[in-house]
Design a protein around this motif. Structure first.
Motif, PDB file in Angstrom:
ATOM      1  N   ARG A 131     -40.660  24.008 -52.918  1.00 38.65           N
ATOM      2  CA  ARG A 131     -39.159  23.772 -52.344  1.00 38.65           C
ATOM      3  C   ARG A 131     -39.091  24.940 -51.314  1.00 38.65           C
ATOM      4  O   ARG A 131     -37.924  24.649 -50.168  1.00 38.65           O
ATOM      5  CB  ARG A 131     -38.443  23.791 -53.274  1.00 38.65           C
ATOM      6  CG  ARG A 131     -38.574  22.491 -54.351  1.00 38.65           C
ATOM      7  CD  ARG A 131     -37.044  22.587 -55.199  1.00 38.65           C
ATOM      8  NE  ARG A 131     -36.187  22.576 -54.454  1.00 38.65           N
ATOM      9  CZ  ARG A 131     -35.274  23.475 -56.521  1.00 38.65           C
ATOM     10  NH1 ARG A 131     -35.291  22.497 -57.309  1.00 38.65           N
ATOM     11  NH2 ARG A 131     -33.809  22.958 -55.686  1.00 38.65           N
ATOM     12  N   ASN A 179     -39.204  23.744 -47.329  1.00 34.74           N
ATOM     13  CA  ASN A 179     -38.440  23.102 -46.960  1.00 34.74           C
ATOM     14  C   ASN A 179     -37.416  23.679 -46.142  1.00 34.74           C
ATOM     15  O   ASN A 179     -37.134  24.529 -45.822  1.00 34.74           O
ATOM     16  CB  ASN A 179     -37.462  22.610 -47.881  1.00 34.74           C
ATOM     17  CG  ASN A 179     -37.931  22.068 -48.899  1.00 34.74           C
ATOM     18  OD1 ASN A 179     -39.144  20.659 -48.691  1.00 34.74           O
ATOM     19  ND2 ASN A 179     -38.137  21.025 -50.419  1.00 34.74           N
ATOM     20  N   GLU A 197     -33.641  21.261 -48.579  1.00 36.18           N
ATOM     21  CA  GLU A 197     -33.913  21.738 -49.812  1.00 36.18           C
ATOM     22  C   GLU A 197     -31.999  21.418 -50.419  1.00 36.18           C
ATOM     23  O   GLU A 197     -31.687  21.472 -51.894  1.00 36.18           O
ATOM     24  CB  GLU A 197     -33.596  23.067 -49.346  1.00 36.18           C
ATOM     25  CG  GLU A 197     -33.657  24.236 -51.283  1.00 36.18           C
ATOM     26  CD  GLU A 197     -34.499  23.283 -51.885  1.00 36.18           C
ATOM     27  OE1 GLU A 197     -33.674  24.031 -53.541  1.00 36.18           O
ATOM     28  OE2 GLU A 197     -35.856  22.612 -52.162  1.00 36.18           O
ATOM     29  N   THR A 237     -32.057  18.666 -52.689  1.00 40.43           N
ATOM     30  CA  THR A 237     -33.050  18.568 -53.346  1.00 40.43           C
ATOM     31  C   THR A 237     -31.958  19.024 -54.178  1.00 40.43           C
ATOM     32  O   THR A 237     -32.225  18.887 -55.119  1.00 40.43           O
ATOM     33  CB  THR A 237     -34.309  19.196 -52.479  1.00 40.43           C
ATOM     34  OG1 THR A 237     -35.453  18.923 -52.075  1.00 40.43           O
ATOM     35  CG2 THR A 237     -35.328  19.701 -54.104  1.00 40.43           C
ATOM     36  N   ARG A 279     -29.332  16.796 -56.001  1.00 38.96           N
ATOM     37  CA  ARG A 279     -29.908  16.413 -56.785  1.00 38.96           C
ATOM     38  C   ARG A 279     -30.245  17.029 -58.066  1.00 38.96           C
ATOM     39  O   ARG A 279     -30.512  16.183 -59.958  1.00 38.96           O
ATOM     40  CB  ARG A 279     -31.145  15.589 -56.488  1.00 38.96           C
ATOM     41  CG  ARG A 279     -30.268  13.768 -54.941  1.00 38.96           C
ATOM     42  CD  ARG A 279     -32.073  13.864 -54.982  1.00 38.96           C
ATOM     43  NE  ARG A 279     -33.114  14.331 -55.231  1.00 38.96           N
ATOM     44  CZ  ARG A 279     -33.403  14.660 -53.489  1.00 38.96           C
ATOM     45  NH1 ARG A 279     -32.817  14.411 -52.186  1.00 38.96           N
ATOM     46  NH2 ARG A 279     -35.248  15.510 -53.206  1.00 38.96           N
ATOM     47  N   GLU A 280     -30.770  17.764 -58.259  1.00 38.93           N
ATOM     48  CA  GLU A 280     -31.305  18.734 -59.494  1.00 38.93           C
ATOM     49  C   GLU A 280     -30.323  19.234 -59.615  1.00 38.93           C
ATOM     50  O   GLU A 280     -30.162  18.798 -61.471  1.00 38.93           O
ATOM     51  CB  GLU A 280     -32.023  20.168 -58.919  1.00 38.93           C
ATOM     52  CG  GLU A 280     -33.866  19.934 -58.429  1.00 38.93           C
ATOM     53  CD  GLU A 280     -34.614  19.543 -60.038  1.00 38.93           C
ATOM     54  OE1 GLU A 280     -34.401  19.590 -60.888  1.00 38.93           O
ATOM     55  OE2 GLU A 280     -34.677  18.149 -60.218  1.00 38.93           O
TER      56      GLU A 280
END
Length: 198
Positions: free
Chosen positions: A110, A113, A118, A121, A124-125
């Motif tokens: 990551r 990214n 990022e 991402t 979402r995490e």
């Protein structure tokens, strides 16, 4: 289900805007309703600053370092600093913190990214963690409601508290470190869509 309170929700996501919107929308008819509302709120309504506020309350990479040994520990230490310098916020993962090698591989991948990718991402995490915490909150409030009803009726209810309820999984811990400013170039008062992220 009772109306949610700020302290209930702050443990789910340390964003005042998130907490206030969830409180205003509560009580929810079901866990699915609460998660659906939270998902829409998180991804479509909240400004990016709310994401960053929530990211800054984590110590995910630091926690993972305590479980790591040798080269993995050194790699995580290196990326803790480099990731924050590059993106302006701490690394967020929903991966079990005891899986140090997997987390190292994840942060290394990551790190490549762009900021836009990022940020998406990490959000979402983070929502995966919020969903887990909302589920735990719902289960706790349901148990409290059952106990409350049983006390009113005089019924004896078997203690259903599990060991997991007493010692939460470290991957879901939220520890406030105060406000940590971010160095992203997005308008933090706009939603991701307004910033052309989603």
């Amino acid at each position: 289900m009772r109306k949610l309170e700020e302290m209930d929700l702050f443990l789910c996501a340390s964003s005042i805007l998130f907490c206030n919107a969830m409180i205003e929308a509560s009580p929810f008819s079901s866990l699915e309703h609460a998660i659906s509302f939270a998902r829409n709120l998180w991804f479509n309504t909240l400004p990016i600053q709310s994401w960053l506020d929530t990211f800054s309350a984590h110590r995910h990479l630091s926690d993972a370092i305590t479980f790591a040994r040798g080269d993995i520990r050194m790699g995580l230490l290196q990326y803790l600093s480099e990731y924050r310098k590059k993106f302006g916020f701490g690394f967020v993962t929903s991966t079990n913190l005891r899986l140090s090698q997997q987390i190292l591989e994840e942060v290394q991948a990551r790190y490549q990214n762009s900021l836009q990718v990022e940020l998406e991402t990490a959000s979402r995490e983070e929502f995966t963690l919020i969903e887990r915490r909302l589920t735990k909150l719902w289960e706790r409030l349901s148990r409290e409601k059952i106990l409350e009803v049983s006390e009113e009726t005089g019924e004896v209810v078997q203690d259903s508290m599990l060991e997991d309820d007493v010692a939460p999984d470290s991957s879901d811990e939220v520890v406030s470190k105060g406000h940590q400013p971010s160095i992203v170039t997005f308008d933090l008062n706009k939603t991701p869509e307004e910033n052309d992220i989603c």
